[in-house]
Design a protein around this motif. Structure first.
Motif, PDB file in Angstrom:
ATOM      1  N   ASN A 164      -1.759   2.569   6.527  1.00 29.69           N
ATOM      2  CA  ASN A 164      -1.888   1.812   5.427  1.00 29.69           C
ATOM      3  C   ASN A 164      -3.175   2.090   4.799  1.00 29.69           C
ATOM      4  O   ASN A 164      -3.290   2.055   3.486  1.00 29.69           O
ATOM      5  N   PHE A 205      -2.810   5.245   3.025  1.00 27.88           N
ATOM      6  CA  PHE A 205      -1.995   4.877   1.685  1.00 27.88           C
ATOM      7  C   PHE A 205      -3.156   4.790   0.531  1.00 27.88           C
ATOM      8  O   PHE A 205      -3.041   5.061  -0.467  1.00 27.88           O
ATOM      9  N   ALA A 249       0.892  -1.100  -0.052  1.00 30.13           N
ATOM     10  CA  ALA A 249      -0.060  -0.169   0.043  1.00 30.13           C
ATOM     11  C   ALA A 249       0.996   1.107  -0.131  1.00 30.13           C
ATOM     12  O   ALA A 249       0.548   2.266  -0.746  1.00 30.13           O
ATOM     13  N   LYS A 250       1.978   1.301   0.779  1.00 29.90           N
ATOM     14  CA  LYS A 250       2.722   2.373   0.828  1.00 29.90           C
ATOM     15  C   LYS A 250       3.478   2.627  -0.694  1.00 29.90           C
ATOM     16  O   LYS A 250       3.534   3.661  -0.952  1.00 29.90           O
ATOM     17  N   ARG A 290      -4.008   7.246  -2.362  1.00 30.06           N
ATOM     18  CA  ARG A 290      -3.587   6.932  -3.862  1.00 30.06           C
ATOM     19  C   ARG A 290      -4.814   7.149  -4.747  1.00 30.06           C
ATOM     20  O   ARG A 290      -4.676   7.631  -5.980  1.00 30.06           O
ATOM     21  N   GLY A 338       2.875   4.992   9.489  1.00 30.16           N
ATOM     22  CA  GLY A 338       2.367   4.266   8.299  1.00 30.16           C
ATOM     23  C   GLY A 338       0.775   3.988   8.534  1.00 30.16           C
ATOM     24  O   GLY A 338       0.442   2.697   8.804  1.00 30.16           O
ATOM     25  N   SER A 390      -5.249  12.221   2.999  1.00 27.66           N
ATOM     26  CA  SER A 390      -5.507  10.780   2.890  1.00 27.66           C
ATOM     27  C   SER A 390      -6.988  10.737   2.097  1.00 27.66           C
ATOM     28  O   SER A 390      -7.332   9.474   1.633  1.00 27.66           O
ATOM     29  N   PHE A 403      -3.460  11.041   8.401  1.00 25.55           N
ATOM     30  CA  PHE A 403      -2.245  10.843   7.445  1.00 25.55           C
ATOM     31  C   PHE A 403      -1.663  12.536   7.287  1.00 25.55           C
ATOM     32  O   PHE A 403      -2.411  13.424   6.910  1.00 25.55           O
ATOM     33  N   TYR A 407       2.246   9.429  -6.052  1.00 27.46           N
ATOM     34  CA  TYR A 407       2.447  10.558  -5.442  1.00 27.46           C
ATOM     35  C   TYR A 407       3.575  11.096  -6.388  1.00 27.46           C
ATOM     36  O   TYR A 407       3.719  12.229  -6.946  1.00 27.46           O
ATOM     37  N   PHE A 431       1.155   4.253  -3.013  1.00 25.91           N
ATOM     38  CA  PHE A 431       1.014   5.521  -2.827  1.00 25.91           C
ATOM     39  C   PHE A 431       2.318   6.321  -3.247  1.00 25.91           C
ATOM     40  O   PHE A 431       2.118   7.493  -3.655  1.00 25.91           O
ATOM     41  N   LEU A 432       3.535   5.873  -2.881  1.00 22.39           N
ATOM     42  CA  LEU A 432       4.625   6.655  -3.513  1.00 22.39           C
ATOM     43  C   LEU A 432       4.633   6.728  -4.856  1.00 22.39           C
ATOM     44  O   LEU A 432       5.041   7.804  -5.312  1.00 22.39           O
ATOM     45  N   PHE A 448       7.095  10.491   6.217  1.00 26.73           N
ATOM     46  CA  PHE A 448       6.115   9.771   7.022  1.00 26.73           C
ATOM     47  C   PHE A 448       5.978  10.406   8.347  1.00 26.73           C
ATOM     48  O   PHE A 448       6.728   9.666   8.979  1.00 26.73           O
TER      49      PHE A 448
END
Length: 426
Positions: A302, A305, A84-85, A309, A300, A271, A277, A92, A88-89, A108
Motif C-alpha cells: 500500500n 500504491f 490506497a489501491k 499514484r 499489496g 512505485s 512493486f 492508472y 492507484f487503480l 498485482f
C-alpha cells in the motif's frame, strides 16, 4: 556509525554485487545525488537499475507517503480492497490506459520484476495449454527459476543448481549482424513442421535489453515478432520492467511502434520512489485465473500504491515530462556519440537508456571504476559486461547530466588513451 566494510564482510552474504563496485557507506540521497556518510557527493547514473526514474526522494511522493504513514494508513492488506489501491487503480486507468486506448486487467504479483514475469509465463501456459516459451539471446527476465529459464546469461543461469527448461532461445534482432533478419528466421522455423520448435505458449521479449547490453529492437522487428506470435497461437509478452516508466521517453517503451501485447510486465520505477512493486497487465480475455491460483503474501504494497499514484499524477497527466526526457535523450546521444566516435566504438540503447560498447569487459569495468573515483556511480551491462551503461534519473537537470558525462569522457580518455599509448609502445 561504522565507516568500514567490516560489518558487511562479517554478516552479509558474499552474493552482494553492487557494493563491490561502490565500496562506500552511503547515508542519504536526493534527486540525482547520493551522499556518502563522509559527506562526499556522487552523481547517480545507476538509479537503482532504473528503479529511480524520478530521482531519489521526490518531495511530493515523500510527503504523500509520510502523510499516509502518520495517519495510520494500511501498510499490508494482502489483496484486500484498500483506499490506497483503489486510488492507484483509478489513476492508472485514467492517466495511462484510457489515453492510450489500452484495455488491460491489472494483476498485482509479488513485489519484484521476476514475480511479474513468472505470473506472465504461468498465465500464458494456462491460456494456451502449451509449455514452450520462446525467449531471446541476451534477454534478462529475473532470477527465479521460470524467469531464469528465459534469461540468456550463462553466469546467472549457472546459479540455478538445476536444469532450466521449457524455453526455446531465439536470436534477438541484430544477433547475427545487420544483414540477417532473425524474425524471418524464427518464422521459418515455426512454419516448418521439422523446424524443431514446439508450439509456443508465448513469445517473451524486451523492447530494449537492459542487462543484456542495451540492445534496442526496432519497431519493425517487434511488429514481426508480434505477428508471428499471433499466427502461431502464442501470447505476445513484452517485458517492460527496465525500459518502461519513461526510460525511453514514453511511459511504455513500445508505444511508438503500434504494438498490442497480450501481457505486459512492469516493476522497477512503477512505485515512483524505489519501493518494491510489480504489475502484470493482461488482456481481459486472458484473465482466467481461479481465485488464489496465483498469489503471494506481498501482492499489496500500500505504501507503493501511494507513491505510484503520485508519480502518475505528477509526471504523466500531460506530455511535458515525456518531452523533457526525449530532449535529454537526444543530448545524451550526442554526448555519448562523440565519445564513441573518438575511439571507434558504437552506441547502444534508446532514449535515456543508452551506453557505449567498449567491446571489452575489463575496459568497461576500468572506466566505471575511474568514474566512481571522480564521484559518479555508473555500471556495466552486456553478456561480457562490455557496455558502459547510463541509467541516470530522468529528472536530472542538464548541468548535472553534463557534469556526469564530463566524468565519463575523462574516464574513457584515462583508460583508452593509456591503452592506445601502450599498444603503440609495444
Amino acid at each position: 556509525m561504522t565507516t568500514t566494510h567490516e560489518t558487511f564482510d562479517r554478516v552479509e552474504s558474499q552474493v552482494r554485487s553492487y557494493s563491490r563496485s561502490f565500496p562506500k557507506l552511503f547515508g542519504k540521497a536526493k534527486g540525482s545525488i547520493i551522499y556518502g556518510e563522509d559527506g562526499r557527493e556522487y552523481i547517480d547514473f545507476l538509479a537503482g537499475c532504473s528503479s529511480l526514474n524520478y530521482g531519489h526522494n521526490d518531495p511530493d511522493m515523500q510527503a504523500a507517503l509520510v502523510d499516509y504513514v502518520t495517519s495510520d494508513g494500511i501498510t499490508h492488506g494482502l489483496d484486500m480492497f484498500t483506499k490506497a489501491k483503489e486510488e492507484f487503480l483509478v489513476a492508472y486507468e485514467d492517466i495511462i490506459l484510457k489515453p492510450r486506448g489500452m484495455d488491460y486487467k491489472l494483476m498485482f504479483t509479488g513485489p519484484t520484476g521476476a514475480n511479474a514475469v513468472e505470473a506472465a509465463i504461468k498465465l500464458a501456459r494456462k491460456v494456451t495449454g502449451r509449455t514452450n516459451v520462446i525467449a531471446f539471446t541476451n534477454g534478462f527476465h529475473g532470477m527465479t527459476l521460470g524467469a531464469l529459464a528465459a534469461t540468456g546469461n550463462a553466469g546467472k543461469r549457472g546459479g540455478a543448481g538445476i536444469d532450466l527448461n521449457g524455453v526455446h532461445r531465439a536470436p534477438f534482432e541484430g544477433y547475427f549482424g545487420p544483414d540477417i533478419d532473425t524474425a524471418d528466421m524464427l518464422e521459418q522455423m515455426l512454419d516448418d513442421p521439422s523446424g524443431g520448435i514446439d508450439a509456443p505458449a508465448a513469445i517473451l521479449v524486451e523492447p530494449v535489453q537492459g542487462e543484456g547490453g542495451l540492445n534496442a529492437a526496432s519497431g519493425e522487428w517487434l511488429k514481426k515478432i508480434e505477428t508471428i506470435a499471433k499466427k502461431h497461437g502464442a501470447l505476445f509478452i513484452l517485458d517492460d520492467i527496465q525500459a518502461g516508466c519513461g526510460r525511453t521517453g514514453t511511459f511504455f517503451s513500445f508505444e511508438e511502434f503500434g504494438l498490442d501485447p497480450d501481457i505486459i510486465t512492469q516493476a522497477k520505477s512503477l512505485s515512483g520512489m524505489g519501493l518494491p512493486f510489480a504489475l502484470t497487465l493482461l488482456k481481459p480475455e486472458h484473465d482466467i485465473w481461479k481465485p488464489a491460483e496465483h498469489n503471494g503474501t506481498f501482492r499489496g504494497n500500500n505504501h507503493a500504491f501511494v507513491t505510484a499514484r503520485v508519480a502518475l499524477e505528477k509526471f504523466w497527466r500531460d506530455d511535458a515530462f515525456a518531452n523533457s526526457v526525449k530532449a535529454k535523450g537526444e543530448h545524451l546521444k550526442t554526448r555519448l556519440g562523440a565519445i564513441a566516435k573518438r575511439y571507434g566504438l558504437t552506441l547502444r540503447g534508446r532514449g535515456m537508456m543508452m551506453g557505449i560498447n567498449t567491446e571489452n569487459g575489463d575496459v568497461a569495468s576500468d572506466i566505471c571504476a575511474k568514474c566512481f573515483d571522480k564521484g559518479l556511480i555508473i555500471e556495466t551491462s552486456g553478456g561480457r559486461d562490455e557496455v558502459v551503461k547510463v541509467l541516470c534519473p530522468l529528472v536530472i537537470d542538464i548541468a548535472q547530466l553534463d557534469k556526469g558525462l564530463d566524468i565519463i569522457e575523462d574516464a574513457f580518455e584515462a583508460v583508452l588513451d593509456k591503452d592506445v599509448s601502450r599498444a603503440a609502445a609495444e
